[in-house]
Structure formats: structure tokens, C-alpha cells
Scaffold this motif. Structure first.
Motif, PDB file in Angstrom:
ATOM      1  N   VAL B 478     -45.810  15.461 -38.250  1.00 43.41           N
ATOM      2  CA  VAL B 478     -46.668  16.582 -38.601  1.00 43.41           C
ATOM      3  C   VAL B 478     -47.634  16.838 -37.448  1.00 43.41           C
ATOM      4  CG1 VAL B 478     -48.225  17.547 -40.321  1.00 43.41           C
ATOM      5  CG2 VAL B 478     -46.503  15.866 -40.999  1.00 43.41           C
ATOM      6  N   LEU B 479     -47.644  18.094 -36.986  1.00 43.85           N
ATOM      7  CA  LEU B 479     -48.550  18.478 -35.914  1.00 43.85           C
ATOM      8  C   LEU B 479     -49.749  19.198 -36.510  1.00 43.85           C
ATOM      9  CD1 LEU B 479     -46.250  19.955 -33.119  1.00 43.85           C
ATOM     10  CD2 LEU B 479     -47.630  17.889 -32.962  1.00 43.85           C
ATOM     11  N   CYS B 480     -50.911  18.946 -35.904  1.00 42.33           N
ATOM     12  CA  CYS B 480     -52.092  19.677 -36.330  1.00 42.33           C
ATOM     13  C   CYS B 480     -52.908  19.959 -35.082  1.00 42.33           C
ATOM     14  CB  CYS B 480     -52.885  18.850 -37.337  1.00 42.33           C
ATOM     15  SG  CYS B 480     -54.464  19.599 -37.732  1.00 42.33           S
ATOM     16  N   GLY B 481     -53.007  21.203 -34.712  1.00 42.28           N
ATOM     17  CA  GLY B 481     -53.779  21.584 -33.529  1.00 42.28           C
ATOM     18  C   GLY B 481     -53.339  20.870 -32.274  1.00 42.28           C
ATOM     19  N   GLY B 482     -52.043  20.629 -32.109  1.00 45.78           N
ATOM     20  CA  GLY B 482     -51.531  20.024 -30.887  1.00 45.78           C
ATOM     21  C   GLY B 482     -51.534  18.507 -30.910  1.00 45.78           C
ATOM     22  N   LYS B 483     -52.102  17.932 -31.956  1.00 42.18           N
ATOM     23  CA  LYS B 483     -52.125  16.464 -32.067  1.00 42.18           C
ATOM     24  C   LYS B 483     -51.115  16.014 -33.119  1.00 42.18           C
ATOM     25  CE  LYS B 483     -56.847  15.241 -30.802  1.00 42.18           C
ATOM     26  NZ  LYS B 483     -57.761  16.406 -30.853  1.00 42.18           N
ATOM     27  N   VAL B 484     -50.650  14.771 -32.967  1.00 41.00           N
ATOM     28  CA  VAL B 484     -49.778  14.223 -34.001  1.00 41.00           C
ATOM     29  C   VAL B 484     -50.660  13.804 -35.175  1.00 41.00           C
ATOM     30  CG1 VAL B 484     -48.147  12.423 -34.599  1.00 41.00           C
ATOM     31  CG2 VAL B 484     -48.121  13.418 -32.314  1.00 41.00           C
ATOM     32  N   SER B 485     -50.434  14.463 -36.316  1.00 45.18           N
ATOM     33  CA  SER B 485     -51.236  14.160 -37.496  1.00 45.18           C
ATOM     34  C   SER B 485     -50.645  12.976 -38.235  1.00 45.18           C
ATOM     35  CB  SER B 485     -51.275  15.396 -38.382  1.00 45.18           C
ATOM     36  OG  SER B 485     -52.145  15.221 -39.447  1.00 45.18           O
ATOM     37  N   GLY B 486     -49.371  12.713 -37.979  1.00 44.66           N
ATOM     38  CA  GLY B 486     -48.732  11.574 -38.621  1.00 44.66           C
ATOM     39  C   GLY B 486     -47.228  11.684 -38.496  1.00 44.66           C
ATOM     40  N   ILE B 487     -46.566  10.511 -38.503  1.00 43.16           N
ATOM     41  CA  ILE B 487     -45.113  10.494 -38.538  1.00 43.16           C
ATOM     42  C   ILE B 487     -44.730   9.733 -39.790  1.00 43.16           C
ATOM     43  CG2 ILE B 487     -43.011   9.746 -37.357  1.00 43.16           C
ATOM     44  CD1 ILE B 487     -44.502   9.956 -34.719  1.00 43.16           C
ATOM     45  N   VAL B 488     -44.027  10.396 -40.717  1.00 43.34           N
ATOM     46  CA  VAL B 488     -43.826   9.815 -42.042  1.00 43.34           C
ATOM     47  C   VAL B 488     -42.358   9.838 -42.430  1.00 43.34           C
ATOM     48  CG1 VAL B 488     -46.123  10.400 -42.863  1.00 43.34           C
ATOM     49  CG2 VAL B 488     -44.273  12.068 -43.081  1.00 43.34           C
ATOM     50  N   ASP B 489     -42.024   9.014 -43.389  1.00 44.18           N
ATOM     51  CA  ASP B 489     -40.668   9.006 -43.936  1.00 44.18           C
ATOM     52  C   ASP B 489     -40.536  10.196 -44.891  1.00 44.18           C
ATOM     53  OD1 ASP B 489     -38.325   8.582 -45.296  1.00 44.18           O
ATOM     54  OD2 ASP B 489     -38.541   6.392 -45.273  1.00 44.18           O
ATOM     55  N   ALA B 490     -39.609  11.098 -44.581  1.00 40.21           N
ATOM     56  CA  ALA B 490     -39.501  12.317 -45.375  1.00 40.21           C
ATOM     57  C   ALA B 490     -39.023  12.044 -46.795  1.00 40.21           C
ATOM     58  CB  ALA B 490     -38.550  13.302 -44.690  1.00 40.21           C
ATOM     59  N   ARG B 491     -38.449  10.868 -46.999  1.00 42.01           N
ATOM     60  CA  ARG B 491     -37.959  10.561 -48.351  1.00 42.01           C
ATOM     61  C   ARG B 491     -39.098  10.115 -49.264  1.00 42.01           C
ATOM     62  NH1 ARG B 491     -33.918   8.986 -44.877  1.00 42.01           N
ATOM     63  NH2 ARG B 491     -31.795   9.577 -45.447  1.00 42.01           N
ATOM     64  N   LYS B 492     -40.238   9.750 -48.670  1.00 42.58           N
ATOM     65  CA  LYS B 492     -41.272   9.111 -49.474  1.00 42.58           C
ATOM     66  C   LYS B 492     -42.586   9.876 -49.481  1.00 42.58           C
ATOM     67  CE  LYS B 492     -39.417   4.528 -48.590  1.00 42.58           C
ATOM     68  NZ  LYS B 492     -39.473   3.477 -47.581  1.00 42.58           N
ATOM     69  N   ILE B 493     -42.570  11.164 -49.184  1.00 44.30           N
ATOM     70  CA  ILE B 493     -43.847  11.873 -49.126  1.00 44.30           C
ATOM     71  C   ILE B 493     -43.732  13.168 -49.913  1.00 44.30           C
ATOM     72  CG2 ILE B 493     -43.382  13.207 -47.025  1.00 44.30           C
ATOM     73  CD1 ILE B 493     -46.346  12.232 -46.237  1.00 44.30           C
ATOM     74  N   THR B 494     -44.865  13.677 -50.391  1.00 41.73           N
ATOM     75  CA  THR B 494     -44.819  14.909 -51.177  1.00 41.73           C
ATOM     76  C   THR B 494     -45.243  16.090 -50.316  1.00 41.73           C
ATOM     77  OG1 THR B 494     -47.117  14.779 -51.845  1.00 41.73           O
ATOM     78  CG2 THR B 494     -45.508  13.652 -53.251  1.00 41.73           C
ATOM     79  N   LYS B 495     -44.902  17.256 -50.825  1.00 38.82           N
ATOM     80  CA  LYS B 495     -45.222  18.495 -50.137  1.00 38.82           C
ATOM     81  C   LYS B 495     -46.736  18.627 -49.926  1.00 38.82           C
ATOM     82  CE  LYS B 495     -44.356  22.948 -51.672  1.00 38.82           C
ATOM     83  NZ  LYS B 495     -43.581  23.876 -52.510  1.00 38.82           N
ATOM     84  N   GLU B 496     -47.479  18.266 -50.964  1.00 40.47           N
ATOM     85  CA  GLU B 496     -48.926  18.430 -50.884  1.00 40.47           C
ATOM     86  C   GLU B 496     -49.524  17.530 -49.812  1.00 40.47           C
ATOM     87  OE1 GLU B 496     -47.183  18.465 -53.707  1.00 40.47           O
ATOM     88  OE2 GLU B 496     -47.588  20.605 -53.987  1.00 40.47           O
ATOM     89  N   GLU B 497     -49.014  16.314 -49.727  1.00 42.14           N
ATOM     90  CA  GLU B 497     -49.514  15.388 -48.701  1.00 42.14           C
ATOM     91  C   GLU B 497     -49.257  15.953 -47.303  1.00 42.14           C
ATOM     92  OE1 GLU B 497     -49.047  10.872 -50.223  1.00 42.14           O
ATOM     93  OE2 GLU B 497     -47.281  12.103 -50.528  1.00 42.14           O
ATOM     94  N   VAL B 498     -48.054  16.488 -47.119  1.00 43.60           N
ATOM     95  CA  VAL B 498     -47.737  17.065 -45.808  1.00 43.60           C
ATOM     96  C   VAL B 498     -48.640  18.268 -45.542  1.00 43.60           C
ATOM     97  CG1 VAL B 498     -45.952  18.172 -44.422  1.00 43.60           C
ATOM     98  CG2 VAL B 498     -45.362  16.273 -45.919  1.00 43.60           C
ATOM     99  N   GLY B 499     -48.840  19.097 -46.568  1.00 40.47           N
ATOM    100  CA  GLY B 499     -49.721  20.257 -46.424  1.00 40.47           C
ATOM    101  C   GLY B 499     -51.099  19.857 -45.941  1.00 40.47           C
ATOM    102  N   LEU B 500     -51.626  18.768 -46.475  1.00 39.07           N
ATOM    103  CA  LEU B 500     -52.944  18.292 -46.059  1.00 39.07           C
ATOM    104  C   LEU B 500     -52.926  17.819 -44.609  1.00 39.07           C
ATOM    105  CD1 LEU B 500     -54.238  16.331 -49.168  1.00 39.07           C
ATOM    106  CD2 LEU B 500     -55.251  18.371 -48.113  1.00 39.07           C
TER     107      LEU B 500
END
Lengths: 362, 509
Positions: B478-500
Motif C-alpha cells: 500500500v502506497l501513501c504519498g509516495g511512501k510504503v504504508s505497509g506490505i500485507v498478506d492479501a488473504r488476511k486483510i480487510t478492505k477497510e484496513e487497506v483503505g485506512l
């Protein structure tokens, strides 16, 4: 009324539209002729035709002029295909002409004729390539505006030509170079018709031959070679070209060198095959006329021959009616203008469809 | 319910193509109607006739029960019809308020700022918009710009609103806000047509769905009686599977190392800031983020199209295990070093393809250099084009005459993706590969990417639809303003978490 872009149009229909445009132009011109000078338009048209094709000599002159014009337009084609607005053909042509005249004046009789010709051709190509490369280089390195740049280069070339003319003045004080190698020991040296044999209009035959060879070569280069493909990609989208690994700067410089060299070859031909002299009029605005030719032909060298023929025919015709009927030249220019206007306008109807929306009240 | 708009037998030809074939459609006041159809089904053409951009060849249009003729956008505007286009038509250096009144005749040619502000505020309050009339457009986010467009149309008194793919550029949160506003407008008696390809949004916001297919009216259905599956089947005309397979590839290996990647734009603003990640062969790495968070720069950096700042390092590991430094290479160096990198860029005609050329010439873009001859090889690209056209079912009149610009969006994208896959890459990067594509084509593309993954290719997928990202990808960056906001397992995360995470580095948790 509603205008929309045509999705496709058959070749036959496109040519029909063009034919209608020319017919329309002739009709409108007829009215103008009648309204302004009260003359029979048919007679005027016949006179125009005579001006271009009336005698053997006139035919040759028409062919000669149309070939030079075609040759310049062919030189512009690679640059325009790349969407590089080279309006410096005038200067590139003059530089080629100077190089040619330089060898004709200074080396005639001092080297065998074939060597002389090779020197003339090679130097014109090199000088023209440099003249084209300069704006190409600046565009590639600093993204300068090529239109202004090539235009300004024309004036430098004209000044160069003036300098050369004053240096090579013959006879002294005439402020012109005169016909180079007109007589004496070096008679006709460096005239292309003199390369292998002499005879009636051999000069012009060479001119036609070389132009046709160039037309085929440039068509092949643009259509079938890898470099030609790169030019088309750069012309359509610079970013796509970069994405595909094309080094855009190199393509700019390479193509402009080619374009300049080809335009310089037109200058070479104008000196060695046509006028056998050099002056600031050697290009005579044809570098600009060729822009219209190249565009109307959509960069296709063979179509350029047709368009050049039409424009040359109109020019010759206009001069003829001016002298035949004692009209001043402006009237003939009005006629040429109207005809060109219609032809350019016909492209609109080929690309777009006009619908007249009927108001449907039941 | 009262009819706001009625179309009868609307027909529109483009040359020999029938874009709309005797279409009838009714829109009621206080209704949100979804217009659904695959690419090239005639939705946009139909809407353009209502908003005065095209004029129908046949048929009648009724507004409030009266037959009308809409010959220009001005006619549409006089009939209180407003369209919000996909591409905003705003003046960057003007404020919101100035854009809203642009082109309207004020009293005595004067601009009464106070009155405009009051009117804008009134509209914003009534429907729940958040808008600052004094903010310049260039300072606004995409969603704010869209708000200005909608308020502009409402300010001009529109009762019928047409929204063309309004959610394509929004985050889930922004989309929810937009839908809330749309519901308020509906309560107020406005009639709304929304075009979108996202079926869950159709089901979420609309009251009724009209489906077009190949220029024909297929039918309408109450949203409460519809499902994603039933709508898809109507659109495509046959049953389509809506599941994305996510098989696991056993022999994953590191293929591309990106370390401390920093990129500045021409103005010196950091577009990427110390980005580090690894792409693995046999995995789809999804890149999520609000539009413009550095996705484009990231892919272009890897492709050799960006100038990298000091300290950035990109390493490619070839199948033999050799490490090759990619930073500092341009695309030609990358090709010459035998780095098998394919890239489907976001801007199809501005970067991936040459719009004025036919399919064959576009297909040869990657391979035309092959061979020592200065002359182009025409046979290989021709065969390859025919293969791509057959394999991916590209609808085209021919492969070597029609400029690719004239094909529909889905077909264009199939050619682009097909070409990049035919390069047999070890790294395949795609940016918004399904943007603007219909559901059927989108699934074709998802399947192609998964196929590549299962052949051990490292796939990098930049996407905007979070549902798809979560379903398709193995890992998500997940990118946020050019920075890496996090690298997560797509099988274990929710849409809302990614949105945040998209709006705040680390997701604020």
C-alpha cells in the motif's frame, strides 16, 4: 447542421470529392474572371494550359520545376513524419547549392569530371546534414522550438549565399555569379548533363531520374526500414518511443541530418542541373511551397509528384495569362489562390461528414 | 411516479456501425438508474445524445412528458439536464466558485461573489457536499474536483443528472460519500443516471438497472431483484464465472529487489520516498493507493523511464540467479541486457501503444529490433498479431489496416496485454490494467495474469478496485504519498484496513 468525423471512406469516393473540388474551383474562378476582367474564362483556361504545356520547351520547364519542388518535399518527409516542423528547407537547399557551386567554380578542370561530381554531391550532402543536424541537436538536448530555429537558420544560409556570391562575382561588379563554366576550357564542367554525354535536355533527364530514385528510396526508408518505423513512433508519441527503448534524441538528430541532406540535394540539383549558377533566389521560396506539397501528399513521395505537378502547372499558367491578356499578376494569383483553397478545403470533406439535421415534426 | 425523461426508438449510426439500435428508456423523478453494459455496448453514445453532444438519427426524446430536440449541450442545459463527465472540465487556476459560475451571465456582467457563495453553500448543505468555494482547483483532490463538477451542474438547475463512471477514481470512503449525496439528491426529486462497471456499486446505490448489449436494449430490472451474477449474465448474454482463482505457486523466488527507491518530479517534489520491497516470481504483488500516490513513478522507475535519486537501487535476478543492477539503465539497456521485463502502462495511447498505427505495427513495438537487417521483419509481427487476436478474442476488422485508436477500450487493452505477455517476461508490471474495461474483459485479464503467475512470472499489479486487489493478489503493497504504508498478506486483510493504510502511513493503528 452537424459535422462528424468519417470513420472510413473509399479511395474512389475521396478522389471524386477532389475532382468535384477542382471543378468547383474552375467554376468559381470563371465567375471571378468574368466579374473582374470581363473575359471568356475558357480562353483564360486554355491560355493557362498553354503556359505549362504549350511548347516542348515549356513542358520541359514545367517538368524541371516540378521535380525540384518534389525533391525538396521528399527531403521534408522524414522530418514531418516525425512531427518535427522543419521549415528550414530553404536554407538547407541553399547550403547544398553553395557547396556545389564551390566545387564547380574552384575545381573545374583541376580534377576529372567523375571526381568533381562526387565531391559536389558528397559535400552538399554533408553540409545539408550539418545544417539539419544543428536544430535537431538543440531540440534533442534542450527541447528548443524547431520551427523558429529552422526558420532562423534560413536567414543565416541566405547571408552565407550573399557572401559567396560577392566572393565569386563574375563578371566583377555584376553582383551575381553568372552561369558557371559557360565557355572556355572548363565549358559545362560540373553540369550534370555533361557527366557522360552531351545532348538536348540531358540535364533535365538526370534531374528527373535522380528525383524519382530519391522518391523510391525515401518511400522505402519510411515504410519498410526499422529506422523509418522509429521515426513514425517518435512522431506519434515520444513517451511510447522511450517506453519501447527508442533513444528519442538520437532519432531526432539522425532524422534531421537526413532531412537536411535531402533538401541540400535539391540545392545540388538546382545548381548542377537547372540554373548552373548560385544566388539567394536559388531556393526562391520553394522550400516553403514544398511544405504544402509534403502535407497534401501526407508524406507519400509518389503523391508529392502529383501535387508538385499541380502547383507548378498553376504557377506556369498564372504567368502565362498575365502576359497573354496583359493582366497584372495579382489576378492570376487570385485564380491560383482559389484553386488551392478548394483543394485544401476538399480534404475537410474527405475527413468529415456534414449532416443537415432535418427537423422532424410529424 | 412521474417520468423525468423518456427515450423512444433512439437510433444512432456511425458509418456502418449501429451504436444504438431503437433504444427505449424511461427515467423517473426521484430515481437512481444504473446504465450497465460492456464496452462498446452504446452507453456513452446514448448519454451523449441526451446531453446534446450527438444528435440521434431516429427516435424521440421526451423531457417532463414533452417532446424535445436536443441539438447542443446548451439545449440540454436549458432542459435542466446535466452530465458529469469522466474527465473533469474545470479551469485549474480558478476557485471552485469561479468554476461553478463560469460561462453564466451574471447581472450586468458582474460577478456577485457573495450571492454565489451563498447559493453554493445552500446546495452543499441541502445535499451534504463538503466544498470550499474559495479553494483553487489545483489544490483539490480528485474527489473534491468531482464535487465541484456536480455542484456546478446543480447550480445551473439540473433536475436530470448523468454521471459517467464517477467512482473510477475514488477511494472506497469517497465513493460512500458520493453515494450518500446521490441518495440525498434522489430524496429531493432529482433523477439520476449512473454509468459504472462495478457491480457491487450498482447494487448498492441504484433503484433500477437498465442493461444494454451491442447497441440494443436488453431489459431493465429492479435492483432489489438483481445480483452480480444475474446482471453479468444479462450484460454478456451468457453465464459467466465471477470468481477469481488464486492458486498458490510453490517455487517462488525473488526476482526483483527494490531498495530505498526515491524519485522526484520536475519541480523537485518527492513522488517516491525510500520505497523498498521485493517482487517474487510466482506471485502477484498488488500495489494499492489513492490515485497519484507514486504508482506510476514506481513502475516507470523499474522500466528505466525515471531519473532515480542517489541511493536508490533496483536489482534484477535472472533465472540463473545472477544479480543485475537495473538502476541507471534506460529501456534499451534493459532490453540489451536480456532483462525480461514487460510493462503495461497506465496511459495506453500516451505510452504503451501508438494510436495511429495498426495492430501489427503496435505488436512489433517490442520486437522490431530483432535481426541484423535494417529492414523490418513483417511476417513475425503479423503472425503474432493474428495469434493475439485469436487467443484473446480481439474484435477488430483487420490486424494491419485499422489504426488501433479506432478499436474499443477493451480490445485495445487486450492487444497491449497480449503483446507484453508474448514477450515471455520474468517480471510483468501492469498499471490499471482493467480501467474502463467491462466485466468480461476484466476477468479475461485477471485470468491471464494468474496464468503468468503460475508460470513463475513476478506480476506487479497496480489497481484501484480494492475488492479485486484483495481477491487477485498474493501480497499487497500500500502506497501513501509516495511512501510504503505497509506490505500485507492479501488473504488476511480487510478492505477497510487497506483503505485506512491508503490515507495514512501505517494505517494509523
Amino acid at each position: 447542421m452537424h459535422i462528424s468525423k468519417r470513420t472510413n471512406i473509399s479511395t474512389g469516393k475521396a478522389w471524386l470529392i477532389r475532382a468535384i473540388a477542382i471543378l468547383g474551383a474552375l467554376i468559381v474562378c470563371a465567375f471571378v474572371i468574368f466579374a473582374i476582367v470581363k473575359m471568356n474564362p475558357i480562353k483564360v483556361y486554355i491560355s493557362m494550359f498553354n503556359g505549362a504545356f504549350g511548347t516542348n520547351k515549356r513542358i520541359w520547364v514545367t517538368v524541371r520545376d516540378l521535380m525540384i519542388l518534389t525533391c525538396i518535399a521528399i527531403g521534408l518527409a522524414p522530418a514531418f513524419k516525425m512531427r518535427f516542423w522543419n521549415i528550414g528547407a530553404e536554407g538547407q537547399m541553399l547550403m547544398g547549392g553553395i557547396a556545389t557551386a564551390f566545387f564547380m567554380i574552384n575545381f573545374a578542370g583541376k580534377m576529372p569530371l567523375p571526381i568533381l561530381f562526387i565531391c559536389m554531391i558528397v559535400t552538399s550532402i554533408v553540409v545539408g546534414a550539418i545544417w539539419g543536424l544543428i536544430p535537431g541537436f538543440f531540440k534533442a538536448q534542450w527541447n528548443t522550438n524547431e520551427t523558429l530555429f529552422t526558420l532562423m537558420m534560413n536567414y543565416i544560409a541566405i547571408q552565407f549565399t550573399s557572401y559567396a556570391v560577392s566572393k565569386w562575382e563574375n563578371p566583377p561588379g555584376s553582383n551575381s555569379v553568372g552561369i558557371i563554366n559557360r565557355s572556355g576550357a572548363t565549358k559545362n564542367a560540373g553540369w550534370i548533363g555533361n557527366m557522360f554525354s552531351k545532348g538536348y535536355n540531358v540535364d533535365y533527364a538526370w534531374l528527373v531520374l535522380i528525383t524519382l530514385v530519391l522518391a523510391v528510396a525515401v518511400y522505402y526508408y519510411l515504410t519498410y526500414t526499422k529506422q523509418g518505423y522509429e521515426i513514425a513512433v517518435v512522431g506519434d508519441s515520444e513517451n511510447t518511443a522511450r517506453y519501447a527503448g527508442i533513444r528519442v534524441k538520437n532519432v531526432y538528430m539522425r532524422t534531421m541530418a537526413i532531412s537536411g541532406a535531402l533538401c541540400a540535394l535539391a540545392g545540388f540539383l538546382a545548381v548542377t542541373a537547372v540554373s548552373h549558377t548560385i544566388s539567394t533566389d536559388t531556393a526562391g521560396g520553394r522550400g516553403f511551397t514544398a511544405i504544402i506539397v509534403a502535407w497534401l501528399a501526407k508524406m507519400n513521395p509518389f503523391v508529392m509528384i502529383l501535387i508538385s505537378a499541380l502547383i507548378t502547372f498553376l504557377n506556369k499558367g498564372a504567368i502565362q495569362i498575365a502576359s497573354d491578356f496583359g493582366l497584372n499578376e495579382y489576378v492570376s494569383q487570385i485564380i491560383t489562390g482559389i484553386i488551392l483553397f478548394f483543394i485544401l478545403g476538399s480534404e475537410f470533406f474527405i475527413n468529415y461528414e456534414v449532416h443537415f439535421a432535418k427537423s422532424h415534426k410529424e | 411516479m412521474e417520468k423525468a425523461l423518456e427515450l423512444k426508438n433512439i437510433t444512432k449510426h456511425f458509418g456502418s456501425l449501429i451504436a444504438n439500435d431503437h433504444i427505449g428508456l424511461t427515467l423517473y423523478k426521484g430515481e437512481i438508474l444504473s446504465l450497465l453494459g460492456e464496452n462498446g455496448s452504446g452507453k456513452t453514445t446514448l448519454m451523449n445524445m441526451i446531453s446534446g453532444i450527438y444528435y440521434p438519427d431516429e427516435g424521440q426524446i421526451f423531457v417532463d412528458g414533452k417532446e424535445v430536440e436536443i441539438k447542443s449541450p446548451k439545449d440540454a442545459f436549458d432542459l435542466h439536464i446535466g452530465m458529469i463527465h469522466q474527465h473533469f472540465k474545470l479551469v485549474d487556476v480558478f476557485t471552485a466558485a469561479e468554476n461553478i459560475v463560469l460561462g453564466l451571465e451574471g447581472e450586468k456582467g458582474k460577478l456577485d461573489k457573495k450571492a454565489v457563495h451563498a447559493a453554493v453553500k445552500e446546495i452543499a448543505d441541502r445535499y451534504g457536499f463538503e466544498i470550499d468555494p474559495n479553494k483553487k482547483i489545483y489544490d483539490m483532490s480528485v474527489s473534491e474536483k468531482q464535487t465541484v463538477e456536480i455542484v456546478k451542474v446543480l447550480y445551473r438547475g439540473a433536475n436530470i443528472l448523468i454521471l459517467d463512471e464517477p467512482t473510477a477514481v475514488l477511494t472506497p470512503q469517497e465513493t460512500n460519500k458520493l453515494f450518500a449525496v446521490m441518495r440525498n439528491m434522489k430524496q429531493d426529486g432529482k433523477a439520476i443516471i449512473i454509468i459504472t462497471h462495478k457491480l457491487h456499486e450498482v447494487l448498492d446505490v441504484s433503484d433500477r438497472v437498465v442493461v444494454l448489449r451491442k447497441g440494443k436494449y436488453i431489459g431493465d430490472v429492479e435492483t432489489k431483484n438483481a445480483s452480480q451474477q444475474s446482471l453479468t449474465d444479462m450484460m454478456v448474454g451468457r453465464a459467466v464465472s465471477l470468481n477469481i482463482d488464486r492458486p498458490h505457486y510453490e517455487n517462488q523466488r525473488d526476482t526483483l529487489l527494490v531498495e530505498h527507491l526515491t524519485v522526484r518530479d520536475k519541480e523537485g517534489v518527492k513522488k517516491l520516498d525510500d520505497v523498498t520491497f521485493t517482487a517474487r516470481g510466482g506471485e502477484i504483488l498488488g500495489i494499492a493507493g489513492i490515485a497519484g500516490s507514486g504508482q506510476r513513478e514506481l513502475l516507470e522507475s523499474i522500466a528505466g523511464l525515471q531519473h532515480l535519486e542517489e541511493g536508490s537501487k533496483i536489482t534484477y535476478i535472472n533465472p540463473e540467479g545472477k544479480h543485475i543492477d537495473v538502476n541507471g539503465m534506460d529501456p534499451l539497456d534493459i532490453i540489451n541486457n536480456n532483462i525480461l521485463l514487460s510493462f503495461v502502462p497506465e496511459d495506453r495511447f500516451g505510452m504503451g501503444l501508438v494510436g495511429g498505427m495498426d495492430i501489427t505495427k503496435n505488436v512489433m513495438l517490442r520486437t522490431y529490433r530483432r535481426g541484423a537487417s535494417p529492414v523490418l521483419d513483417r511476417k513475425y509481427p503479423l503472425d503474432l498479431s493474428n495469434k493475439i487476436v485469436n487467443d484473446l478474442e480481439v474484435m477488430t476488422p483487420d490486424v494491419n489496416k485499422t489504426p488501433i485508436r479506432k478499436l474499443s477500450g477493451g480490445n485495445v487493452q487486450k492487444v497491449l496485454v497480449g503483446r507484453e505477455i508474448e514477450c515471455h517476461p520474468t517480471v510483468l508490471m501492469t498499471a490499471y490494467a482493467v480501467r474502463g474495461l467491462d466485466i468480461n474483459t476484466s476477468y479475461t485479464i485477471y485470468n491471464l495474469l494468474t496464468e503468468q503467475k503460475m508460470q513463475g512470472v513476478a506480476v506487479i499489479y497496480v489497481g484501484e478496485d480494492l475488492d479485486v486487489l484483495l481477491e487477485l493478489c498474493d501480497r499487497l503493497l500500500v502506497l501513501c504519498g509516495g511512501k510504503v504504508s505497509g506490505i500485507v498478506d492479501a488473504r488476511k486483510i480487510t478492505k477497510e484496513e487497506v483503505g485506512l493504510m491508503m490515507t495514512k502511513v501505517g494505517g494509523g493503528a
